[in-house]
Design a protein around this motif. Structure first.
Motif, short mmCIF file in Angstrom:
data_model
loop_
_atom_site.label_atom_id
_atom_site.label_comp_id
_atom_site.label_asym_id
_atom_site.label_seq_id
_atom_site.Cartn_x
_atom_site.Cartn_y
_atom_site.Cartn_z
N ASP A 23 -11.88 102.94 57.07
CA ASP A 23 -11.33 102.18 58.19
C ASP A 23 -9.94 101.62 57.90
O ASP A 23 -9.34 100.95 58.76
CB ASP A 23 -12.27 101.03 58.58
CG ASP A 23 -13.59 101.55 59.14
OD1 ASP A 23 -13.57 102.62 59.76
OD2 ASP A 23 -14.62 100.89 58.95
N GLU A 24 -9.43 101.87 56.70
CA GLU A 24 -8.14 101.31 56.33
C GLU A 24 -6.99 102.24 56.70
O GLU A 24 -7.20 103.36 57.19
CB GLU A 24 -8.12 100.99 54.83
CG GLU A 24 -9.12 99.90 54.44
CD GLU A 24 -8.96 99.46 53.00
OE1 GLU A 24 -7.90 99.75 52.41
OE2 GLU A 24 -9.89 98.83 52.47
N SER A 25 -5.78 101.82 56.44
CA SER A 25 -4.60 102.61 56.77
C SER A 25 -4.49 103.83 55.87
O SER A 25 -5.11 103.89 54.79
CB SER A 25 -3.34 101.76 56.61
OG SER A 25 -3.11 101.44 55.25
N GLN A 26 -3.67 104.77 56.31
CA GLN A 26 -3.43 105.96 55.50
C GLN A 26 -2.88 105.59 54.13
O GLN A 26 -3.31 106.15 53.11
CB GLN A 26 -2.46 106.87 56.24
CG GLN A 26 -2.20 108.19 55.56
CD GLN A 26 -1.25 109.07 56.35
OE1 GLN A 26 -0.27 109.59 55.82
NE2 GLN A 26 -1.52 109.25 57.64
N GLU A 27 -1.97 104.65 54.08
CA GLU A 27 -1.35 104.24 52.82
C GLU A 27 -2.39 103.64 51.88
O GLU A 27 -2.40 103.93 50.67
CB GLU A 27 -0.24 103.23 53.08
CG GLU A 27 0.98 103.80 53.80
CD GLU A 27 0.73 104.06 55.29
OE1 GLU A 27 -0.26 103.50 55.84
OE2 GLU A 27 1.51 104.82 55.88
N ALA A 28 -3.29 102.81 52.42
CA ALA A 28 -4.32 102.18 51.59
C ALA A 28 -5.29 103.21 51.03
O ALA A 28 -5.71 103.12 49.86
CB ALA A 28 -5.06 101.13 52.40
#
Length: 297
Positions: A39-44
């Motif tokens: 559920d986190e960002s692509q970067e994370a």
């Protein structure tokens, strides 16, 4: 069997978990798993993957192979989409990891990795034309032709899951979705009941076997492989759908093909990781640079 003198790191990236292991010689070692921050960002998510890879650096691995569900631009190592991770669209995964670790990275679809893993390490080593089919929550397939992985454009070859069948598609009738829809139950619970002789559970698997047989007939018309390897969680219930599946396959128009087909059941642990490390030998890294022995046997 694939064997390498220098370690190779293999990753199986899914929407729930990320698993990894290191091939040393012909043995897969140090197998570990972490949760996917889906559920986190692509970067994370990229940083999570990189951090996990960093924990294996002490092995001195030469290259990285990655299996991931969805469509992949294998030439450029771009993940085009990943259904269970909303932010993972058009991800330059190869570029990101090669810049971070200065090691070659090879990425492919996880079902393709399953087929390649079975061909290099598992039940299909003695065949040159193989299709691997994963039976689980969804349906996946990978293709080996003349001893090499065939992916098609953007890894879209072998997507029988989306091929129309009856009123829906093959995935609906040949995965766990079928049991949930028709019998309001999970495949695993029905398997336990079938083992106890429950007539409804036995009927469910007999019907499932017929649908799977129809899928296999489509595979035969398309590719005429020597062997089909069944993987995924539903394969464990094989005794309950074997007879109806075989009876349906027997209606194939060309018995010289269907009569010689071998149906194999995967017994290889961590097939996806095995296939991921095998990507390194399958693609552009010169074998003399890593001391890798290639071939299906």
């Amino acid at each position: 069997m694939l064997k390498t003198e220098k370690p190779i790191l293999g990753l199986d990236i899914g929407g729930t978990n990320i698993k990894a292991g290191v091939l040393i010689g012909s043995e897969l070692t140090d197998i570990r798993m972490i949760s996917t921050p889906s559920d986190e960002s692509q970067e994370a998510i990229l940083e999570t993957i990189a951090g996990f890879i960093e924990s294996f650096l002490h092995h001195g691995f030469f290259a990285i192979g990655i299996g991931i569900p969805g469509l992949i631009d294998t030439d450029n190592g771009i993940v085009l989409n990943l259904g269970n991770i909303p932010s993972f669209k058009k991800v330059l995964l190869k570029e990101f990891l090669e810049e971070r670790f200065c090691k070659p990275v090879f990425i492919n679809n996880d079902a393709n990795c399953f087929a390649l893993g079975e061909y290099k390490f598992g039940a299909a080593q003695v065949y040159q034309h193989v299709v691997g089919i994963t039976l689980g929550t969804g349906l996946g397939a990978g293709i080996i032709v003349n001893g090499h992985l065939y992916c098609g454009f953007n890894c879209a070859a072998g997507e029988w899951c989306s091929a129309p069948y009856l009123d829906k598609d093959f995935e609906f009738y040949c995965s766990g979705k079928f049991f949930h829809w028709k019998y309001q139950a999970k495949a695993k619970s029905l398997s336990k009941k079938a083992d106890q002789g429950d007539p409804i559970a036995l009927e469910a698997y007999a019907e499932y076997g017929h649908h799977l047989g129809e899928l296999i007939k489509n595979v035969l018309y398309t590719l005429a492989p020597q062997a089909i390897v069944l993987g995924g969680s539903i394969r464990k219930a094989y005794p309950f759908f074997k007879d109806s599946m075989e009876a349906t396959i027997a209606t194939f128009k060309y018995p010289s093909v269907s009569g010689n087909l071998k149906i194999l059941i995967s017994d290889l642990d961590e097939t996806a990781i095995h296939g991921a490390v095998a990507l390194v030998g399958e693609y552009a890294v010169p074998v003399e640079k890593i001391g890798i022995e290639v071939g299906g046997k």
